[in-house]
Motif scaffolding. Structure first.
Motif, short mmCIF file in Angstrom:
data_model
loop_
_atom_site.label_atom_id
_atom_site.label_comp_id
_atom_site.label_asym_id
_atom_site.label_seq_id
_atom_site.Cartn_x
_atom_site.Cartn_y
_atom_site.Cartn_z
N UNK A 149 -24.76 -18.20 -19.85
CA UNK A 149 -23.98 -19.25 -19.17
C UNK A 149 -24.15 -19.15 -17.65
N UNK A 150 -24.54 -17.97 -17.18
CA UNK A 150 -24.81 -17.80 -15.74
C UNK A 150 -26.24 -18.17 -15.35
N UNK A 151 -27.02 -18.69 -16.32
CA UNK A 151 -28.38 -19.16 -16.02
C UNK A 151 -29.47 -18.11 -16.16
N UNK A 152 -29.15 -16.98 -16.84
CA UNK A 152 -30.16 -15.92 -17.02
C UNK A 152 -30.59 -15.82 -18.48
N UNK A 153 -31.88 -16.03 -18.73
CA UNK A 153 -32.40 -15.91 -20.09
C UNK A 153 -32.38 -14.45 -20.54
#
Length: 377
Positions: free
Chosen positions: A186-190
């Motif tokens: 959800x913080x944009x880190x895969x």
């Protein structure tokens, strides 16, 4: 105001403000310096620790002294990876990456054949396609040596506490892991995680439903249905296929030992030796097939495991060795490729040959089985 509590401090990768201190600890770690010397200096020099350590530390301070961000570490890793790809593969190819949204964070779940190379090559694909590299799940069994822990946490790895055995502690550790994965996404880190604990040593790639139940622990906390929560995670199966199986003889040796003695106990440093062998030996052509984010077939952990397996088996790139070992007479195989596979097999001890052949044959047979099931439906 008090500082917010860092609830993932013991498992997460390093942040930018921790990078410089970690690099300094690495350069001061003689065990790490000796390994660098062994693989980079002439033998006569690495045999004199006082001299070799002084040389290596000087070089590393010059090269790495100014590093102070995760992004800089990724640039250095990419450079080393480019050299490794050039030195130990004939080519690395990708499919499916152009179908993914570069701005979206995904949970990549792949088959697992090599301890460090699998996530490294996934990152190589993402990096080459101008996408953000992943945070990597790594078992604490690999972190027995301080410099390995430093290297892994510098390189965006987070820790899976496999050594925790007490039920209460295990649930706590798995809940923390589940929440960390969700918060990263959800913080944009895969994220990258293997489809099951440990490598597939027999060539049989299969997703463990227990892993998927771990992912759902955080969803349960949020009172979400399994399928709804899974769709939020944007799971993308990845199928990794090596022309020459990394550490094939060592894997076969472990299987042989288990068959004949009931169990196999790893010796100290064996995982590190596997990492080095995976890095240094020829792998031929490597293909990574990135699948589609899973939206259907995810009503339960068992059903989701089957959906992931189906994508991994279906998109697995079959190399000449897979066809030869699988006994496929229809495949058109280049003579040089067939010869290279036979020569490689000739170097395997006789008692291990059937196990190594089975390792290569398994993906071929499973693909045939999957296709015949689909056409029979």
């Amino acid at each position: 105001m008090s500082e917010p509590v860092d609830k993932y401090a013991d498992i997460r990768p390093y942040n930018d403000d921790e990078v410089a201190a970690s690099v300094a600890r690495l350069i001061d770690d003689n065990a790490f310096i000796d390994v660098v010397a062994k693989y980079n200096l002439p033998r006569f020099l690495s045999a004199i620790p006082l001299l070799s350590r002084t040389l290596v530390k000087y070089q590393l301070r010059k090269k790495w002294g100014a590093i102070n961000s995760v992004e800089q570490v990724q640039q250095i890793v990419a450079k080393y990876l480019a050299q490794l790809v050039k030195r130990t593969t004939t080519e690395v190819t990708f499919s499916g990456l152009d179908q993914l949204d570069p701005k979206q964070a995904y949970l990549f779940i792949s088959n697992h054949r090599d301890i460090v190379l699998d996530p490294a090559l996934i990152n190589w694909g993402l990096f080459s396609h101008k996408m953000k590299t992943v945070r990597i799940a790594i078992g604490d069994n690999l972190l027995q040596i301080p410099y390995i822990t430093e290297l892994m946490r510098l390189n965006k790895s987070f820790i899976v506490k496999r050594s925790v055995k007490a039920p209460k502690e295990m649930l706590k550790a798995l809940s923390q892991l589940s929440a960390y994965i969700y918060d990263s996404l959800t913080g944009g880190n895969s994220i990258w995680i293997a489809q099951k604990e440990g490598r597939a040593k027999d060539g049989f790639d299969q997703t463990d439903p227990a892993l998927l139940k771990m992912l759902q622990l955080n969803g349960r906390k949020q009172k979400k249905e399994f399928a709804e929560y899974i769709r939020e995670l944007k799971i993308v199966p990845v199928s990794i296929s090596y022309q020459y199986e990394p550490c094939a003889t060592a894997k076969a040796k472990e299987l042989y030992h288990k068959q004949h003695h009931g169990k196999y106990v790893k010796s100290a440093g064996e995982d590190i030796a596997s990492i080095v062998e995976g890095f240094s030996t020829a792998k031929g052509h490597v293909h990574l097939a990135f699948g589609q984010p899973i939206k259907e077939g995810c009503e339960s952990a068992e059903q989701l495991a089957k959906t992931i397996d189906q994508q991994i088996i279906d998109s697995f790139f079959l190399h000449p060795g897979n066809y030869i070992a699988g006994g496929c007479k229809q495949a058109v195989i280049d003579k040089d490729d067939a010869q290279a596979f036979e020569m490689r097999l000739a170097r395997v001890p006789d008692e291990l040959k059937p196990l190594v052949l089975a390792m290569y044959a398994k993906p071929f047979h499973r693909k045939v089985e999957l296709n015949s099931n689909e056409s029979g439906q």
